[in-house]
Scaffold this motif. Sequence first.
Motif, PDB file in Angstrom:
ATOM      1  N   GLN A  24      34.815  36.785  46.824  1.00 22.90           N
ATOM      2  CA  GLN A  24      35.787  37.745  47.341  1.00 22.90           C
ATOM      3  C   GLN A  24      36.847  37.048  48.197  1.00 22.90           C
ATOM      4  O   GLN A  24      38.036  37.347  48.095  1.00 22.90           O
ATOM      5  N   GLU A  25      36.421  36.107  49.029  1.00 18.15           N
ATOM      6  CA  GLU A  25      37.371  35.352  49.855  1.00 18.15           C
ATOM      7  C   GLU A  25      38.382  34.607  48.992  1.00 18.15           C
ATOM      8  O   GLU A  25      39.562  34.543  49.318  1.00 18.15           O
ATOM      9  N   ARG A  26      37.920  34.032  47.876  1.00 12.53           N
ATOM     10  CA  ARG A  26      38.829  33.297  46.994  1.00 12.53           C
ATOM     11  C   ARG A  26      39.829  34.248  46.332  1.00 12.53           C
ATOM     12  O   ARG A  26      41.000  33.923  46.186  1.00 12.53           O
ATOM     13  N   LEU A  27      39.375  35.438  45.919  1.00 19.28           N
ATOM     14  CA  LEU A  27      40.288  36.429  45.342  1.00 19.28           C
ATOM     15  C   LEU A  27      41.370  36.805  46.351  1.00 19.28           C
ATOM     16  O   LEU A  27      42.554  36.879  46.020  1.00 19.28           O
ATOM     17  N   THR A  28      40.968  37.055  47.581  1.00 17.28           N
ATOM     18  CA  THR A  28      41.912  37.439  48.637  1.00 17.28           C
ATOM     19  C   THR A  28      42.899  36.309  48.900  1.00 17.28           C
ATOM     20  O   THR A  28      44.105  36.543  48.990  1.00 17.28           O
ATOM     21  N   ALA A  29      42.395  35.086  49.009  1.00 14.58           N
ATOM     22  CA  ALA A  29      43.263  33.936  49.289  1.00 14.58           C
ATOM     23  C   ALA A  29      44.314  33.730  48.204  1.00 14.58           C
ATOM     24  O   ALA A  29      45.432  33.307  48.494  1.00 14.58           O
ATOM     25  N   PHE A  30      43.972  34.036  46.955  1.00 18.55           N
ATOM     26  CA  PHE A  30      44.911  33.854  45.851  1.00 18.55           C
ATOM     27  C   PHE A  30      45.770  35.084  45.604  1.00 18.55           C
ATOM     28  O   PHE A  30      46.590  35.091  44.698  1.00 18.55           O
ATOM     29  N   GLY A  31      45.575  36.141  46.365  1.00 19.80           N
ATOM     30  CA  GLY A  31      46.417  37.328  46.211  1.00 19.80           C
ATOM     31  C   GLY A  31      46.145  38.099  44.937  1.00 19.80           C
ATOM     32  O   GLY A  31      47.066  38.643  44.317  1.00 19.80           O
ATOM     33  N   ALA A  32      44.882  38.185  44.536  1.00 23.82           N
ATOM     34  CA  ALA A  32      44.521  38.896  43.305  1.00 23.82           C
ATOM     35  C   ALA A  32      44.752  40.396  43.467  1.00 23.82           C
ATOM     36  O   ALA A  32      44.504  40.961  44.531  1.00 23.82           O
ATOM     37  N   GLY A  33      45.200  41.021  42.386  1.00 27.10           N
ATOM     38  CA  GLY A  33      45.382  42.477  42.333  1.00 27.10           C
ATOM     39  C   GLY A  33      44.303  43.085  41.465  1.00 27.10           C
ATOM     40  O   GLY A  33      43.152  43.192  41.867  1.00 27.10           O
ATOM     41  N   ASP A  34      44.677  43.475  40.240  1.00 27.14           N
ATOM     42  CA  ASP A  34      43.731  44.053  39.285  1.00 27.14           C
ATOM     43  C   ASP A  34      43.515  43.065  38.139  1.00 27.14           C
ATOM     44  O   ASP A  34      44.463  42.433  37.680  1.00 27.14           O
ATOM     45  N   GLY A  35      42.268  42.959  37.691  1.00 27.89           N
ATOM     46  CA  GLY A  35      41.997  42.042  36.590  1.00 27.89           C
ATOM     47  C   GLY A  35      40.516  41.805  36.400  1.00 27.89           C
ATOM     48  O   GLY A  35      39.697  42.690  36.656  1.00 27.89           O
ATOM     49  N   ALA A 100      31.225  38.326  33.914  1.00 28.09           N
ATOM     50  CA  ALA A 100      32.567  38.888  34.087  1.00 28.09           C
ATOM     51  C   ALA A 100      32.465  40.080  35.023  1.00 28.09           C
ATOM     52  O   ALA A 100      31.642  40.969  34.820  1.00 28.09           O
ATOM     53  N   ILE A 101      33.320  40.089  36.062  1.00 33.66           N
ATOM     54  CA  ILE A 101      33.304  41.153  37.061  1.00 33.66           C
ATOM     55  C   ILE A 101      34.716  41.739  37.178  1.00 33.66           C
ATOM     56  O   ILE A 101      35.665  41.010  37.480  1.00 33.66           O
ATOM     57  N   PRO A 102      34.858  43.055  36.971  1.00 36.39           N
ATOM     58  CA  PRO A 102      36.168  43.681  37.151  1.00 36.39           C
ATOM     59  C   PRO A 102      36.632  43.561  38.609  1.00 36.39           C
ATOM     60  O   PRO A 102      35.818  43.583  39.542  1.00 36.39           O
ATOM     61  N   VAL A 103      37.940  43.453  38.765  1.00 41.96           N
ATOM     62  CA  VAL A 103      38.566  43.378  40.089  1.00 41.96           C
ATOM     63  C   VAL A 103      39.615  44.481  40.150  1.00 41.96           C
ATOM     64  O   VAL A 103      40.457  44.594  39.249  1.00 41.96           O
ATOM     65  N   LEU A 104      39.562  45.306  41.182  1.00 43.59           N
ATOM     66  CA  LEU A 104      40.514  46.401  41.364  1.00 43.59           C
ATOM     67  C   LEU A 104      41.072  46.308  42.773  1.00 43.59           C
ATOM     68  O   LEU A 104      40.314  46.238  43.748  1.00 43.59           O
ATOM     69  N   HIS A 105      42.406  46.283  42.878  1.00 46.85           N
ATOM     70  CA  HIS A 105      43.087  46.161  44.178  1.00 46.85           C
ATOM     71  C   HIS A 105      42.554  44.960  44.967  1.00 46.85           C
ATOM     72  O   HIS A 105      42.357  45.037  46.179  1.00 46.85           O
ATOM     73  N   GLY A 106      42.282  43.872  44.258  1.00 48.88           N
ATOM     74  CA  GLY A 106      41.844  42.638  44.895  1.00 48.88           C
ATOM     75  C   GLY A 106      40.381  42.597  45.300  1.00 48.88           C
ATOM     76  O   GLY A 106      39.942  41.638  45.916  1.00 48.88           O
ATOM     77  N   ARG A 107      39.619  43.617  44.950  1.00 49.81           N
ATOM     78  CA  ARG A 107      38.207  43.697  45.351  1.00 49.81           C
ATOM     79  C   ARG A 107      37.290  43.596  44.142  1.00 49.81           C
ATOM     80  O   ARG A 107      37.539  44.229  43.116  1.00 49.81           O
ATOM     81  N   LEU A 108      36.206  42.811  44.286  1.00 46.88           N
ATOM     82  CA  LEU A 108      35.173  42.779  43.253  1.00 46.88           C
ATOM     83  C   LEU A 108      34.593  44.179  43.117  1.00 46.88           C
ATOM     84  O   LEU A 108      34.260  44.813  44.122  1.00 46.88           O
ATOM     85  N   MET A 109      34.470  44.659  41.909  1.00 44.49           N
ATOM     86  CA  MET A 109      33.967  46.008  41.691  1.00 44.49           C
ATOM     87  C   MET A 109      32.447  46.012  41.492  1.00 44.49           C
ATOM     88  O   MET A 109      31.919  46.676  40.592  1.00 44.49           O
ATOM     89  N   LEU A 110      31.755  45.301  42.364  1.00 42.87           N
ATOM     90  CA  LEU A 110      30.296  45.311  42.352  1.00 42.87           C
ATOM     91  C   LEU A 110      29.811  46.640  42.909  1.00 42.87           C
ATOM     92  O   LEU A 110      30.486  47.258  43.740  1.00 42.87           O
ATOM     93  N   GLY A 111      28.636  47.068  42.472  1.00 45.21           N
ATOM     94  CA  GLY A 111      28.055  48.302  42.982  1.00 45.21           C
ATOM     95  C   GLY A 111      27.609  48.148  44.424  1.00 45.21           C
ATOM     96  O   GLY A 111      27.547  47.040  44.964  1.00 45.21           O
ATOM     97  N   THR A 112      27.275  49.259  45.039  1.00 38.42           N
ATOM     98  CA  THR A 112      26.887  49.285  46.454  1.00 38.42           C
ATOM     99  C   THR A 112      25.802  48.282  46.787  1.00 38.42           C
ATOM    100  O   THR A 112      25.840  47.621  47.818  1.00 38.42           O
ATOM    101  N   TRP A 113      24.806  48.149  45.943  1.00 37.96           N
ATOM    102  CA  TRP A 113      23.668  47.271  46.232  1.00 37.96           C
ATOM    103  C   TRP A 113      23.673  46.013  45.369  1.00 37.96           C
ATOM    104  O   TRP A 113      22.635  45.388  45.176  1.00 37.96           O
TER     105      TRP A 113
END
Length: 151
Positions: A24-35, A100-113
């Motif tokens: 997640q830190e790497r996604l944020t550092a690179f400015g990831a959006g959706d993908g 493969a993990i979806p990313v939405l608004h720069g956030r990993l879309m992992l489930g709550t747990w």
Amino acid sequence: MQFIETLSIRTKPRSMLDISSTAQERLTAFGAGDGLLTAFIRHTSASLTIQENADPDVQADLLDAMDRLAPAGPFYRHSVEGPDDMPAHIKTVLMQTSLAIPVLHGRLMLGTWQGLYVVEHRGRPHTREVLLHFSGTRAPQPGKPYLPSRD
């Protein structure tokens, strides 16, 4: 946009290490959006998995179950690297080396747990390489309208 980065992960013997925050830190550092974020471990005796991150007993039970499925012992032909090496290869075949993990608004879309884990199958610590590849849009910059990338 896309980025590729290799993480160097120091493992403990026969363990599961949650690397969700690092990814997640790497996604944020690179400015990831959706993908989509693809994680790939570059080893044949360690794996990746998405698994429960709330109760550590789940991780211990999974490691124990994998040991029952592929126990260490002198009955394997491949034994050059020790009695835990061939069972580690079998466990890697049963688990995964790429996720493969979806990313939405720069956030990993992992489930709550859920957490993203490196699973060390060997009986000693190693430094493992996990390749992260993000492909998608850039996060919108504050105060600027969102324009989809043409990449």
